[in-house]
Scaffold this active site. Structure first.
Site, PDB file in Angstrom:
ATOM      1  N   GLY A  73       0.787  -1.226   0.000  1.00 53.13           N
ATOM      2  CA  GLY A  73       0.000   0.000   0.000  1.00 53.13           C
ATOM      3  C   GLY A  73       0.817   1.273   0.000  1.00 53.13           C
ATOM      4  O   GLY A  73       2.041   1.266  -0.121  1.00 53.13           O
ATOM      5  N   GLN A  74       0.095   2.388   0.150  1.00 51.46           N
ATOM      6  CA  GLN A  74       0.677   3.720   0.062  1.00 51.46           C
ATOM      7  C   GLN A  74       0.743   4.367   1.440  1.00 51.46           C
ATOM      8  O   GLN A  74       0.754   3.676   2.447  1.00 51.46           O
ATOM      9  CB  GLN A  74      -0.174   4.556  -0.904  1.00 51.46           C
ATOM     10  N   VAL A  75       0.753   5.683   1.450  1.00 52.51           N
ATOM     11  CA  VAL A  75       0.927   6.410   2.704  1.00 52.51           C
ATOM     12  C   VAL A  75      -0.385   6.469   3.491  1.00 52.51           C
ATOM     13  O   VAL A  75      -1.471   6.569   2.927  1.00 52.51           O
ATOM     14  CB  VAL A  75       1.456   7.838   2.440  1.00 52.51           C
ATOM     15  N   THR A  76      -0.272   6.382   4.816  1.00 52.27           N
ATOM     16  CA  THR A  76      -1.414   6.594   5.699  1.00 52.27           C
ATOM     17  C   THR A  76      -0.938   7.278   6.967  1.00 52.27           C
ATOM     18  O   THR A  76       0.267   7.461   7.182  1.00 52.27           O
ATOM     19  CB  THR A  76      -2.161   5.284   6.011  1.00 52.27           C
ATOM     20  N   TYR A  77      -1.906   7.640   7.796  1.00 57.64           N
ATOM     21  CA  TYR A  77      -1.611   8.322   9.065  1.00 57.64           C
ATOM     22  C   TYR A  77      -2.110   7.469  10.218  1.00 57.64           C
ATOM     23  O   TYR A  77      -3.198   6.883  10.152  1.00 57.64           O
ATOM     24  CB  TYR A  77      -2.307   9.689   9.104  1.00 57.64           C
ATOM     25  N   HIS A  78      -1.311   7.398  11.287  1.00 58.38           N
ATOM     26  CA  HIS A  78      -1.738   6.800  12.554  1.00 58.38           C
ATOM     27  C   HIS A  78      -1.610   7.851  13.639  1.00 58.38           C
ATOM     28  O   HIS A  78      -0.645   8.639  13.640  1.00 58.38           O
ATOM     29  CB  HIS A  78      -0.863   5.607  12.935  1.00 58.38           C
ATOM     30  N   SER A 138      -8.383   1.714   6.975  1.00 54.61           N
ATOM     31  CA  SER A 138      -7.326   1.449   5.988  1.00 54.61           C
ATOM     32  C   SER A 138      -6.710   0.088   6.265  1.00 54.61           C
ATOM     33  O   SER A 138      -6.719  -0.390   7.399  1.00 54.61           O
ATOM     34  CB  SER A 138      -6.249   2.535   6.070  1.00 54.61           C
ATOM     35  N   GLY A 140      -3.312  -2.574   5.195  1.00 51.27           N
ATOM     36  CA  GLY A 140      -2.034  -2.815   4.535  1.00 51.27           C
ATOM     37  C   GLY A 140      -1.333  -3.978   5.202  1.00 51.27           C
ATOM     38  O   GLY A 140      -1.042  -3.924   6.395  1.00 51.27           O
ATOM     39  N   CYS A 169      -3.631   6.762   1.196  1.00 47.62           N
ATOM     40  CA  CYS A 169      -3.560   5.540   0.386  1.00 47.62           C
ATOM     41  C   CYS A 169      -3.324   5.837  -1.091  1.00 47.62           C
ATOM     42  O   CYS A 169      -3.655   5.034  -1.968  1.00 47.62           O
ATOM     43  CB  CYS A 169      -4.823   4.695   0.579  1.00 47.62           C
TER      44      CYS A 169
END
Length: 219
Positions: A73-78, A138, A140, A169
């Protein structure tokens, strides 16, 4: 010895990197006797960039760290107020494929939200769970030696503004939504309890053993 149970680890609030390295260690050192575990955690603010991630999708990270990781997957935020769940499963032993695992995870989130009269759905071409075209969860994963790690993130009651610093994402303009806005679970703890029920049902594992904290050797 493998005990045919699902071991649930409640990690509380943890920084991303220490948990990431711990699940790598757990996966690398698994054998046929290792337990299947699910780790439940709430992370301090971080952007994670998956293996398919493109730098142009990180628009303005500001003071939030960006970590390149080994999941799909791509970028995400936590961040605080988001439920993060890491299924560390021997999928070969469970006799399920990667696509089946993704479907089980997505369906467990959909089933959990249905308990709150929230109509959620998955998309064949964009992993995750959606409500009215807005993304609430999300997904991944990474598979190594027939075992899964990384996992899912469900927005519960959080500051959503960091999502505006990225193309979530990899989708420009992707709108995010959270449980609090929809009358869903109001706390990470409540969401975690409900999701463990629906996820264990999806996986067909009804024997649950609960633990506090990381495995001792990884703390």
């Amino acid at each position: 010895m493998y005990d045919n149970a699902l071991h649930i680890r409640h990690l509380g609030k943890q920084d991303y990197e220490s948990v990431w390295h711990a699940m790598q260690h757990y996966t690398d050192n698994r054998d046929e006797n290792s337990q299947d575990e699910i780790w439940i955690v709430e992370h301090t603010p971080v952007f994670t960039q998956g293996q398919a991630g493109k730098s142009e999708h990180i628009l303005n990270p500001g003071d939030i760290p960006v970590i390149q990781v080994d999941r799909g997957g791509q970028v995400t935020y936590h961040g605080p107020g988001q439920l993060v769940v890491y299924p560390l499963l021997d999928i070969k032993r469970l006799k399920i494929g990667v696509r089946q695992l993704v479907t089980h995870i997505e369906q467990s989130i959909i089933n959990m939200l249905k308990r709150y009269q929230i109509e959620a759905y998955a998309k064949a071409d964009a992993p995750g769970v959606y409500v009215e075209e807005r993304k609430i969860a999300s997904l991944g994963l990474r598979i190594r030696k027939g075992c899964s790690f990384h996992g899912l993130a469900l927005n519960v009651d959080m500051d959503m503004s960091p999502f505006q610093r990225i193309n979530p994402c990899g989708y420009a303009g992707m709108e995010m939504i959270q449980c609090k806005q929809l009358g869903g679970p109001q706390t990470v703890e409540e969401a975690g309890r409900q999701l463990i029920e629906t996820l264990s049902q999806e996986l067909g594992l009804d024997k649950l053993v609960h633990h506090q904290g990381l495995p001792e050797s990884y703390e």
